[in-house]
Design a protein around this motif. Structure first.
Motif, PDB file in Angstrom:
ATOM      1  N   TYR A   1     -33.200  -2.836 -28.977  1.00  0.00           N
ATOM      2  CA  TYR A   1     -32.980  -2.314 -27.622  1.00  0.00           C
ATOM      3  C   TYR A   1     -33.537  -1.964 -26.910  1.00  0.00           C
ATOM      4  CZ  TYR A   1     -28.613  -4.148 -29.868  1.00  0.00           C
ATOM      5  OH  TYR A   1     -27.819  -5.128 -30.402  1.00  0.00           O
TER       6      TYR A   1
ATOM      7  N   VAL B   1     -31.265  -8.582 -22.047  1.00  0.00           N
ATOM      8  CA  VAL B   1     -30.079  -8.950 -21.258  1.00  0.00           C
ATOM      9  C   VAL B   1     -28.853  -9.397 -20.628  1.00  0.00           C
ATOM     10  CG1 VAL B   1     -29.798  -8.244 -18.608  1.00  0.00           C
ATOM     11  CG2 VAL B   1     -32.372  -7.174 -19.650  1.00  0.00           C
TER      12      VAL B   1
ATOM     13  N   SER C   1     -25.167  -8.098 -23.574  1.00  0.00           N
ATOM     14  CA  SER C   1     -24.518  -6.788 -22.650  1.00  0.00           C
ATOM     15  C   SER C   1     -23.767  -6.629 -22.300  1.00  0.00           C
ATOM     16  CB  SER C   1     -25.803  -7.316 -21.941  1.00  0.00           C
ATOM     17  OG  SER C   1     -25.476  -8.494 -20.960  1.00  0.00           O
TER      18      SER C   1
ATOM     19  N   THR D   1     -21.646  -6.368 -13.668  1.00  0.00           N
ATOM     20  CA  THR D   1     -21.536  -5.328 -14.365  1.00  0.00           C
ATOM     21  C   THR D   1     -20.165  -4.689 -15.201  1.00  0.00           C
ATOM     22  OG1 THR D   1     -23.847  -4.343 -13.865  1.00  0.00           O
ATOM     23  CG2 THR D   1     -22.255  -2.869 -15.829  1.00  0.00           C
TER      24      THR D   1
ATOM     25  N   THR E   1     -21.976  -1.741 -25.551  1.00  0.00           N
ATOM     26  CA  THR E   1     -23.029  -3.319 -26.232  1.00  0.00           C
ATOM     27  C   THR E   1     -23.406  -2.365 -26.459  1.00  0.00           C
ATOM     28  OG1 THR E   1     -24.527  -1.227 -24.748  1.00  0.00           O
ATOM     29  CG2 THR E   1     -23.691  -3.533 -23.092  1.00  0.00           C
TER      30      THR E   1
END
Length: 879
Positions: free
Chosen positions: A34, A540, A562, A579, A585
């Motif tokens: 990550y 992502v 994500s 978002t 995540t």
């Protein structure tokens, strides 16, 4: 119908930081690395992989770096080594991209120029003592942590001053990971996975392996296509992947082992790897009890302790059998913390401590099943490996995929109407054989069923009518391949089909493939591939499931990697990333999504929950613990219910639209849910006895109407009005009355008041009050009974008209009595009854001379007490 997306190149969204997949050093497992992402005060961000392979270039990405004097480019970014300007000072043979001049004077290691939108993606050299000036004091070694400072403002005139610090760890070129058990494998089978980064070996070098000094056989590939060999071959870039070392039947027990990789051109690497015992919990839900089965332990080893937060283990210590197995009973607390927890196993003889992890999931207890009608196919009706289902309103049919078969079911009875038991045995008009089926979606406009051929990275189109294979895309259709295709959605506003590419892992570009629903462009070739909507780097955003808001032609897709959801305009292809703060995540993100009335319902495997979020902003409305590993969700708009399939557990969780839990229904390993818009939901499971389930909420029982036992006011007597007093009932209830005589209905007596009649005399009267209100169950209550007495006649004193004189006639006048009273008369002379004188009139004769005459009037009426009234006497009769 609006204009569909044109045939064009991919639509790209920008401004997304990325992370690459690299190997971790030492004995760590290979895992997605990550990215460390940092932002400046004005919103510019940059990222670096958490793990950088030793000797390999360092990959950086960023967005928001606008500025500088050149309108065609963004900022010029200086990359320095070290946390402070004087830490690890070094510069490299770089050129300032903004001026074309040497950047040595700036004491920077490298320089990057962002594009006009402020985005950049760059690979910078790995610093060593040999390529730095002044030279690094010591080389960067595996396991050490380092930083890069990114700066703007000094490299280009007019640029904005910014600074971010990125941190990363150095990983080894070669790593070895270990897994025990796994899908289709015995619990004591161990798989070692060596992996080498680019440049580790020489291109094409044949690599042999030894484990603890003994030669090991390579397994090349996966599944049924796997082969064995005495060596694996390095790729052209010197990397090594896709080959494993498999040890079956407990031949490589838990503990530390040494793996040596030797290339035939002289390259050698040695690594240590820890093999863990296999831990299998029979249940890991709040409040559950079960048995922990351990496998692949050293024979005779003693397990002295097991620690898992929220769990209590009994019967320790326990000794492993010669085959490496042991069992321990446990209890999970009802209030145990949800989520992934660390499991520590302590062993003696030999001494060892094993650390693993286990996830405690919400309580899977079945509740509320009595509120639903649940039916299913019978064993053997459909094949194994059920994946998804799709309902067709036009066909009134349910289509089901089972990886190797395709079924058309009657949605009411679940009877199979059409089927293909082996899709590889059918071909389209071009002779292309069918491929195994996974995701499925229906297009009622064009009468087609679309399926994803996940294993083959292709798609296929079948007829809704009879399941004829209309089009099978193959690997030769390079522009139409869909990597790990999963979900299918048809959009009638554009007459296009959208398919998610849910390729596992975090490398490469994510996208959603777009196909014609028919022959949209009129070129004679229907179902053609139109474009791929690019959703950015998979680290992502890795699109997995799809849902459509048809009213606004917006396609929503969550990311497997994500906390993002893509909102895609199906007409323009424009992508907006939302978002979702409620998605954690640290592991898999979301895998299932459904849209309804401005809200998104998202199934999150990582946190075992259903997330209710605002579809416009992504803001969390509610997080609902469901069951183990929820993978699919859909909304039943008729009954306003949300269904979540808990693949890793034994239930389907039902909530209302606000996320309030209604039920946990008994379906084991539910893989997909599909609402038909008629109030029914269909579930496919992947249990040992694969079935298709139909779930329908039972009609809700009416609410209970508040009621009271009525009373009767008034005198229970014939002729006297009685009134029913209903008492307190639910506000708004309509009340109806019925009077009863000895419990039987009195015809016409349906008002709140009632006057007893003659038939009621001596009988018992009661009143029944019935209340009704929409949405409530009708209720009736009956009063206590009252015995009815006879009525009392009202009467006046009779009068005698006429003269009391012989030869004259006297007449009795009874006066006013109760209406309906019948009269009877009797005359008296000086108190003695006059025989035969029983009429209202009396002729006065001689024998009455000197006597006083009186008349008595007797009143009678049914239901009333007889009453006698006497008149006043007359004067003495005269001649």
């Amino acid at each position: 119908m609006t204009t569909p997306l044109p045939h064009r190149r991919a639509v790209r969204i920008v401004g997304l930081a990325t992370a690459a997949v690299v190997g971790l050093g030492g004995v760590s497992a290979i895992a997605p690395a990550y990215a460390d992402t940092q932002s400046t005060s004005d919103g510019a961000s940059a990222s670096v992989d958490d793990v950088v392979v030793i000797g390999n270039k360092i990959h950086l990405e960023g967005s928001g770096w606008t500025g500088g004097s050149d309108p065609d480019n963004g900022s010029t970014i200086a990359v320095k080594l070290g946390e402070a300007l004087d830490t690890e000072p070094a510069d490299g043979p770089v050129t300032n991209p903004a001026t074309g001049e040497s950047a040595d004077g700036f004491d920077v290691w490298d320089a990057i120029e962002a594009d006009a939108d402020g985005n950049f993606s760059a690979d910078i050299p790995f610093p060593t003592p040999d390529n730095t000036s002044p030279a690094l004091d010591t080389a960067w070694e595996v396991g050490t942590t380092h930083t890069l400072r990114l700066l703007t403002g000094s490299m280009e005139s007019g640029d904005k001053g910014r600074s971010v610090l990125l941190t990363f760890t150095i990983g080894d070129k070669v790593t070895v990971s270990s897994t025990t058990g796994g899908r289709g494998a015995s619990a004591d089978q161990v798989t070692l996975t060596p992996a080498a980064a680019s440049g580790a070996f020489i291109a094409g070098e044949n690599v042999t392996a030894t484990v603890d000094g003994a030669s090991a056989t390579w397994t090349i590939g996966r599944g049924t296509a796997a082969t064995t060999a005495d060596h694996a071959t390095a790729a052209d870039d010197g990397s090594l992947s896709g080959a494993t070392l498999v040890f079956a039947d407990g031949s490589l027990r838990a503990g530390a082992h040494t793996v040596a990789l030797t290339g035939d051109q002289g390259t050698t690497f040695t690594a240590s790897v820890d093999v863990l015992p296999a831990l299998t919990f029979s249940a890991l839900t709040q409040g559950s009890s079960g048995t922990l089965s351990l496998a692949n332990l050293p024979g005779g080893a003693q397990i002295t302790g097991i620690d898992l937060p929220g769990a209590t283990f009994t019967g320790l210590p326990v000794t492993a059998a010669d085959d490496g197995t042991a069992t321990v009973a446990y209890q999970i607390a009802a209030a145990a913390e949800l989520g992934t927890q660390t499991v520590t196993v302590t062993q003696t003889g030999p001494d060892a401590t094993y650390t693993s992890s286990a996830k405690i999931s919400p309580d899977n207890t079945v509740v509320g099943a009595d509120k639903f009608t649940i039916t299913s196919t019978k064993s053997g009706d459909v094949g194994a490996g059920l994946y998804q289902s799709a309902y067709s309103a036009k066909q009134k049919a349910l289509y089901v995929s089972d990886t190797n078969g395709l079924y058309k079911l009657n949605p009411d009875t679940l009877a199979v109407e059409e089927s293909i038991h082996d899709v590889t045995q059918v071909s389209d008009k071009d002779g292309n054989a069918g491929q195994t089926t996974f995701g499925i979606g229906v297009d009622d406009v064009n009468g087609t069923v679309w399926v994803t051929n996940t294993r083959a990275n292709t798609v296929a189109v079948y007829s809704e009518d009879d399941l004829t294979l209309l089009k099978q895309f193959t690997s030769a259709d390079t522009d139409a391949t869909v990597g790990h295709g999963r979900d299918v959605v048809y959009d009638p506003s554009t007459n296009q089909v959208f398919i998610s590419s849910a390729s596992e892992g975090s490398s490469g570009e994510g996208y959603i493939a777009v196909f014609e629903g028919g022959d949209n462009n009129g070129d004679g070739t229907p179902y053609a591939h139109v474009t791929n909507i690019d959703t950015g780097d998979r680290a992502v955003f890795n699109p997995v499931s799809l849902t459509l808001d048809a009213a606004t032609h917006t396609l929503y897709s969550p990311s497997l990697s994500s906390d993002k959801v893509a909102a895609i305009d199906t007409e323009s292809g424009d992508v907006k990333l939302l978002t979702l703060p409620g998605i954690e995540t640290d592991g898999r993100g979301a895998t299932g999504i459904a849209y309804h009335a401005g809200r998104l319902y998202v199934a999150s495997q990582n946190t075992d929950e259903l997330l209710v979020a605002d579809a416009a902003t992504g803001a969390t409305i509610k997080e609902v613990p469901t069951g183990t590993q929820p993978v699919s969700v859909d909304v039943d708009p008729v009954n306003k219910r949300v269904y979540t399939a808990n693949f890793g557990g034994t239930t389907v969780t039902v909530t209302d639209l606000d996320g309030n839990k209604v039920a946990n229904l008994p379906v084991t390993r539910a893989n997909h849910v599909e609402a038909d818009g008629r109030g029914n939901v269909y579930v496919v499971d992947k249990s040992d006895d694969n079935k298709v389930w139909k779930i329908t909420p039972k009609a809700a029982a009416p609410a209970t109407l508040k009621s009271a036992t009525p009373t009767i006011s008034g005198t229970a007597k014939v002729g006297h009005k009685l009134t029913a007093r209903a008492g307190s009932w639910t506000k708004g209830a309509k009340l109806a009355y019925q009077w009863l005589r000895n419990g039987k209905t009195i015809k016409g007596a349906t008002k709140a008041s009632y006057t007893p009649v003659a038939a009621d005399a001596g009988q018992k009267l009661s009143v029944k009050v019935t209340g009704s209100k929409t949405g409530y169950q009708t209720a009736s209550k009956t009063s206590a009974a009252k015995k009815v007495a006879k009525g009392s006649l009202s009467a006046a004193k009779p009068k005698i008209s006429g003269k009391a004189k012989i030869g004259k006639k006297l007449t009795a006048k009874p006066g006013k009595w109760t209406a309906g009273t019948k009269f009877h008369y009797q005359w008296f002379a000086n108190g003695t009854k006059i025989k035969g004188a029983t009429k209202a009139a009396l002729k006065v004769i001689k024998k009455f001379k000197g006597k006083k005459l009186v008349v008595k009037v007797t009143g009678t009426k049914a239901g009333y007490t007889t009453l006698v009234k006497a008149s006043a006497p007359t004067a003495k009769v005269k001649r």
